[in-house]
Design a protein around this motif. Structure first.
Motif, short mmCIF file in Angstrom:
data_model
loop_
_atom_site.label_atom_id
_atom_site.label_comp_id
_atom_site.label_asym_id
_atom_site.label_seq_id
_atom_site.Cartn_x
_atom_site.Cartn_y
_atom_site.Cartn_z
N VAL A 141 0.75 -1.23 -0.10
CA VAL A 141 0.07 -0.12 0.01
C VAL A 141 0.97 1.39 0.05
O VAL A 141 0.44 2.16 -0.61
N ALA A 142 2.05 1.28 0.83
CA ALA A 142 2.76 2.49 0.94
C ALA A 142 3.32 2.84 -0.59
O ALA A 142 3.41 4.01 -0.96
N GLU A 143 3.63 1.74 -1.49
CA GLU A 143 4.26 1.83 -2.63
C GLU A 143 3.19 2.45 -3.64
O GLU A 143 3.34 3.27 -4.54
N ARG A 144 1.88 1.81 -3.33
CA ARG A 144 0.75 2.21 -4.23
C ARG A 144 0.56 3.90 -3.98
O ARG A 144 0.12 4.33 -5.01
N MET A 145 0.55 4.40 -2.80
CA MET A 145 0.48 5.56 -2.66
C MET A 145 1.30 6.36 -3.14
O MET A 145 1.14 7.76 -3.69
N ASP A 146 2.70 6.12 -3.22
CA ASP A 146 3.83 6.81 -3.92
C ASP A 146 3.58 6.66 -5.42
O ASP A 146 3.60 8.02 -6.03
N ILE A 147 3.06 5.86 -5.82
CA ILE A 147 2.48 5.64 -7.40
C ILE A 147 1.31 6.84 -7.68
O ILE A 147 1.39 7.48 -8.70
N ARG A 198 -1.98 9.50 3.64
CA ARG A 198 -1.24 9.85 2.38
C ARG A 198 -2.54 10.36 1.32
O ARG A 198 -1.98 11.17 0.60
N THR A 199 -3.41 9.77 1.20
CA THR A 199 -4.73 10.09 0.22
C THR A 199 -4.99 11.47 0.23
O THR A 199 -4.80 12.43 -0.63
#
Length: 320
Positions: A141-147, A198-199
């Protein structure tokens, strides 16, 4: 600078900010349906005076293993071609499915096709099943938020600058041009989701619109407050961001159970307005009071146009 979109709004009787006026839309799930049925409900909504029509981005139904789901970019295009006045969007494109430059190119062409009515949303994605089935990597999830943040940043650059440079971990732009340009000089970009760490900070930094699905009015109001805090931290005027609540509508218990049955098990069960008439109007008002300046009503097949008519009746009580 963020330029306001060119919608023809429905004006709320509620007290609003200096620029944002209340809009109503429908958000169509693309599972277990046909192109003709989706376009039919979109045209009916436009005829009833809604301001907005959007679709989701899934390869499979969100709630069950069998059945099918129409593809989002092609349906975004079809919605733009089949309507004449409403804003047309997708809430939200999954950032892991498409490179933002390819998505920006599609959005610019859809904006040309629609005469300047396209809007584009992006989210981090959540369906591990779809990623696995299509051989698309499903990062943590953390990487998806970076993406997501990089994707939204690239979209903003491409849609608003003649030439763009970007060097990120996931995406790169090298003197990238988007020609022909979209009709709108600042085609609106939405961030979907309600994550507070993050969002919402990403929305505060780069979004023209924030969309939160199926929260209760009280929870929407709390998240809206968190968004405003992130805007203040980013030096951003929170009034620049349009805030939309996606809600379900169920006139009776059978309709409620049918709608809940179409939702993914990871989605919250709140955010479904019960009843009709004054009861429905009161439900809408709670979201407006909580900070929503757009309310999108989620529809899943089989589409019930009588429910759409009832929403339109309640919606008109907010007109000046």
């Amino acid at each position: 600078m963020i330029v306001e979109d060119n919608t023809v709004p429905i004006v709320s009787k509620q007290k609003r900010g200096p620029c944002m006026q209340l809009r109503f839309g429908i958000h169509v799930g693309l599972q277990d349906t046909t192109v003709a049925d989706v376009l039919g409900v979109a045209r009916h909504a436009e005829d009833l005076g809604f301001d907005w029509v959007s679709a989701w981005d899934h390869f499979y139904p969100s709630s069950h293993a069998d059945g099918g789901s129409l593809e989002a970019v092609s349906m975004h295009t079809a919605l733009a071609a089949a309507t004449h006045r409403v804003q047309c969007g997708v809430l939200v494109y999954c950032a892991t499915y498409r490179h933002p430059a390819v998505l920006a190119k599609a959005a610019a062409t859809i904006d040309q096709l629609s005469g300047g009515r396209a809007q584009i949303g992006v989210g981090a994605g959540w369906s591990a099943r779809e990623h696995a089935a299509y051989g698309i990597r499903f990062p943590p999830v953390a990487e998806r938020m970076d993406i997501l943040e990089e994707s939204a940043t690239c979209l903003r650059l491409l849609l608003r600058q003649r030439e763009s440079e970007f060097s990120g971990r996931h995406f790169q732009l090298n003197a990238a041009r988007l020609d022909p340009r979209p009709v709108q000089p600042a085609l609106p970009i939405w961030i979907g989701g309600a994550g507070e760490k993050r969002t919402l900070p990403t929305a505060a930094r780069v979004a023209d619109g924030w969309n939160a699905p199926f929260l209760t009015a009280a929870e929407f109001g709390r998240k809206h407050g968190v968004l405003r805090e992130h805007c203040a931290a980013a030096g951003r005027d929170a009034g620049e961001i349009r805030c939309a609540a996606n809600v379900g509508v169920a006139p009776d218990q059978a309709a409620y159970e049918q709608f809940i049955g179409t939702m993914s098990t990871i989605m919250p069960a709140g955010g479904v307005l019960r009843g009709s008439g004054a009861q429905l109007g009161d439900g809408i008002a709670r979201y407006v009071d909580a900070g929503a300046n757009q309310v999108n009503f989620a529809f899943r097949a089989p589409f019930d146009l009588t429910t759409l008519d009832a929403i339109a009746d309640a919606m008109r009580t907010f007109q000046s």
